[in-house]
Design a protein around this motif. Structure first.
Motif, PDB file in Angstrom:
ATOM      1  N   LEU A  47     -15.287  30.539  -0.637  1.00 37.51           N
ATOM      2  CA  LEU A  47     -15.181  29.083  -0.715  1.00 37.51           C
ATOM      3  C   LEU A  47     -14.635  28.644  -2.075  1.00 37.51           C
ATOM      4  O   LEU A  47     -13.757  27.787  -2.154  1.00 37.51           O
ATOM      5  N   ALA A  48     -15.139  29.238  -3.152  1.00 38.43           N
ATOM      6  CA  ALA A  48     -14.680  28.876  -4.495  1.00 38.43           C
ATOM      7  C   ALA A  48     -13.208  29.233  -4.688  1.00 38.43           C
ATOM      8  O   ALA A  48     -12.462  28.493  -5.333  1.00 38.43           O
ATOM      9  N   ARG A  49     -12.763  30.358  -4.118  1.00 41.81           N
ATOM     10  CA  ARG A  49     -11.342  30.732  -4.239  1.00 41.81           C
ATOM     11  C   ARG A  49     -10.448  29.714  -3.548  1.00 41.81           C
ATOM     12  O   ARG A  49      -9.404  29.330  -4.086  1.00 41.81           O
ATOM     13  N   VAL A  50     -10.856  29.273  -2.362  1.00 39.93           N
ATOM     14  CA  VAL A  50     -10.070  28.251  -1.654  1.00 39.93           C
ATOM     15  C   VAL A  50     -10.060  26.962  -2.467  1.00 39.93           C
ATOM     16  O   VAL A  50      -9.012  26.338  -2.665  1.00 39.93           O
ATOM     17  N   TRP A  51     -11.229  26.550  -2.926  1.00 45.48           N
ATOM     18  CA  TRP A  51     -11.360  25.335  -3.741  1.00 45.48           C
ATOM     19  C   TRP A  51     -10.470  25.434  -4.989  1.00 45.48           C
ATOM     20  O   TRP A  51      -9.774  24.488  -5.351  1.00 45.48           O
ATOM     21  N   ASN A  52     -10.486  26.587  -5.658  1.00 41.76           N
ATOM     22  CA  ASN A  52      -9.691  26.776  -6.874  1.00 41.76           C
ATOM     23  C   ASN A  52      -8.193  26.709  -6.589  1.00 41.76           C
ATOM     24  O   ASN A  52      -7.433  26.163  -7.382  1.00 41.76           O
ATOM     25  N   ARG A  53      -7.755  27.276  -5.453  1.00 42.16           N
ATOM     26  CA  ARG A  53      -6.322  27.203  -5.104  1.00 42.16           C
ATOM     27  C   ARG A  53      -5.896  25.754  -4.907  1.00 42.16           C
ATOM     28  O   ARG A  53      -4.838  25.336  -5.382  1.00 42.16           O
ATOM     29  N   LEU A  54      -6.726  24.994  -4.191  1.00 43.33           N
ATOM     30  CA  LEU A  54      -6.409  23.579  -3.983  1.00 43.33           C
ATOM     31  C   LEU A  54      -6.402  22.810  -5.309  1.00 43.33           C
ATOM     32  O   LEU A  54      -5.504  22.010  -5.572  1.00 43.33           O
TER      33      LEU A  54
END
Length: 165
Positions: free
Chosen positions: A22-29
């Protein structure tokens, strides 16, 4: 308490000092948003070559201003990839916020970190759950944790050898 729930959630996203899915997706966005210049001026995307692959790694960060200088702080401490990548690249990186700014990041001495750490926590609410000091604490409390939290001063990129600056 809402703040306690938020802190637990953020810590869960970065358990073990690494972002979960979840944090990786959030960070990409967030990296895309910051690079596009959306949001406050101190929201930036750091782009640095990966030390193993050489591919550009993009990380959303908050720039802390202190006494006329700008700084990047590793909210997760010394063992994060972007810190290792910056060190491997000799500090050469690019900051993005609506444009590209080639920079050189210079690691700050541990003794000089406490006021920058306090300023960073004032500007970056998402970092607060990861730093074991309250943002209003005296500088002595920040001095106790400063060795484990890398801080880099943002300077102008030096021109390539043989090129006029």
């Amino acid at each position: 308490m809402r703040t306690g729930l938020w802190r637990r959630h953020v810590r869960w996203m970065y358990r073990g000092g690494r972002p979960n899915r979840l944090a990786r997706v959030w960070n990409r966005l967030a990296a895309r948003q910051h690079a596009a210049g959306l949001g406050p001026r101190n929201w930036v995307t750091l782009e640095v070559p990966g030390r193993r692959t050489g591919r550009i790694v993009a990380v959303p960060l908050v720039v802390a201003d202190h006494e006329g200088a700008r700084y990047l702080v590793s909210m997760l401490g010394d063992g994060v990839n972007w810190v290792a990548n910056v060190r491997a690249a000799g500090g050469r990186a690019v900051l993005r916020h609506g444009g590209r700014e080639p920079v050189r990041l210079v690691e700050v001495a541990v003794a000089d970190r406490p006021p920058v750490l306090r300023r960073h926590l004032a500007l970056a609410p998402g970092a607060r759950p990861h730093v074991p000091v309250d943002r209003h604490a005296p500088l002595a409390d920040f001095a106790r944790v400063a060795a484990g939290i890398p801080v880099f001063r943002i300077t102008s990129a030096e021109p390539a050898p043989g090129k006029a600056g």
